[in-house]
Write an enzyme that holds these catalytic residues in place. Sequence first.
Site, short mmCIF file in Angstrom:
data_model
loop_
_atom_site.label_atom_id
_atom_site.label_comp_id
_atom_site.label_asym_id
_atom_site.label_seq_id
_atom_site.Cartn_x
_atom_site.Cartn_y
_atom_site.Cartn_z
N LYS A 210 0.81 -1.22 0.00
CA LYS A 210 0.00 0.00 0.00
C LYS A 210 0.84 1.28 0.00
O LYS A 210 0.31 2.35 -0.26
CB LYS A 210 -0.95 -0.01 1.19
N SER B 205 -2.93 -12.70 4.14
CA SER B 205 -3.30 -12.66 2.72
C SER B 205 -2.24 -13.35 1.86
O SER B 205 -2.56 -13.96 0.84
CB SER B 205 -3.51 -11.22 2.25
C1 LIG Z 1 -3.25 -7.24 2.97
C2 LIG Z 1 -3.58 -6.87 1.57
N1 LIG Z 1 -4.13 -5.69 1.30
C3 LIG Z 1 -4.44 -5.35 0.03
C4 LIG Z 1 -4.22 -6.20 -1.03
C5 LIG Z 1 -4.60 -5.86 -2.41
O1 LIG Z 1 -4.64 -4.57 -2.57
P1 LIG Z 1 -5.48 -3.81 -3.64
O2 LIG Z 1 -6.42 -4.74 -4.33
O3 LIG Z 1 -6.20 -2.81 -2.84
O4 LIG Z 1 -4.47 -3.23 -4.53
C6 LIG Z 1 -3.64 -7.35 -0.81
C7 LIG Z 1 -3.32 -8.19 -1.94
O5 LIG Z 1 -2.79 -9.25 -1.83
C8 LIG Z 1 -3.34 -7.70 0.50
O6 LIG Z 1 -2.83 -8.89 0.75
#
Ligand SMILES: Cc1ncc(COP(=O)(O)O)c(C=O)c1O
Length: 339
Positions: free
Chosen positions: A44, A269
Amino acid sequence: MGEIDLKSLSRIGKTPLIPLGLNAGPQGRVFAKLEWYNPFGSLKDRAAYWMIRAAEKDGRLKKGQTILIEPSSGNTGIALVGISNRLGYSVEIVIPEKASGETKTLIESLGGKLMETEDDLCPRVGKGTDQSIALAQAIVRRRPEKYVMLNQYENEANFRAHYESTGPEIWEQTGGRVKHFVTGIGTGGTITGVAQFLKEKDPGVRIYGVQPQPGHRIQGLRNLTESAMPKLLERRRDLVDEWIEVRDKNAFAAVKLLAKEESLFVGPSSGAVMHATLGVASKNTGDVVAMFADDGTPRRSLYAELGVFSPEELEALPRKAKHLPGLALPLEVLSQARL
Ligand SMILES: Cc1ncc(COP(=O)(O)O)c(C=O)c1O
């Protein structure tokens, strides 16, 4: 702004891509992109940095006046607060009550303000992060002169962050040999940005979107049957070739497997992505890249609660890890990064 502050921002992106030794299937290698090497500990950082810079260019942000407000269950909040601090903006994060205690502590210690949403606050909107989105939007509507919401769920700069950084890095790091890309979905920024770039390079690259089960415990990811599809994802949903739903128990088993076999202490994740990746690698040929969004450090209490690791194992993990996160070390270390 001191030299150190600028240095931490210049370290956004360029994360390592490492080969995994885990059984990758008959033909092809499996790689993991270790996003916790970003200065504030997750993928992020990329979205937050791109969105802030884009808003600065548009003249939407005024130093010392604007308050950035953003719904986030963790990583975006941490990234926005860390980066904004260095650039001179205040940040308020609307966070679901169920977000981890470690994350909340970290956001506050980096100088951000937390607004916790209770589960029944906006019952019409849905569950989890959907509620915090509604609350942040309501606040901006009432005080438009004071608050700016970058809105990661709709902001094209979130897509561009991955189109301009993550995608090119993966292409370069695999020497153009990547054939499969597996990632989780929160806003859809990662999957659409990377997919667009890789498919422009090689239309044969296949893109896999990982969804957790309904009622999951995997922060940052969404199951699209229980949460609305973000606009950012809707705009380019055709870039996703296959959706893979992963049960929590399989995700956590993969977290454990990665710790044991690869000395990687990953967030939940990444466990879900790893489980899906093993399935993809077993059925296909060609190099597979798995996106590991963050590390397990801020999820220690969750792992303890669910019994994923015993207290002794948890104690031993950070010392064993081969790929220790950069700044995402213990919370005390990270909070010293505060200005
Ligand atoms: C903890 C976490 N946050 C966010 C995301 C994905 O982010 P975004 O779809 O918002 O780019 C992931 C993707 O693997 C993730 O594991």
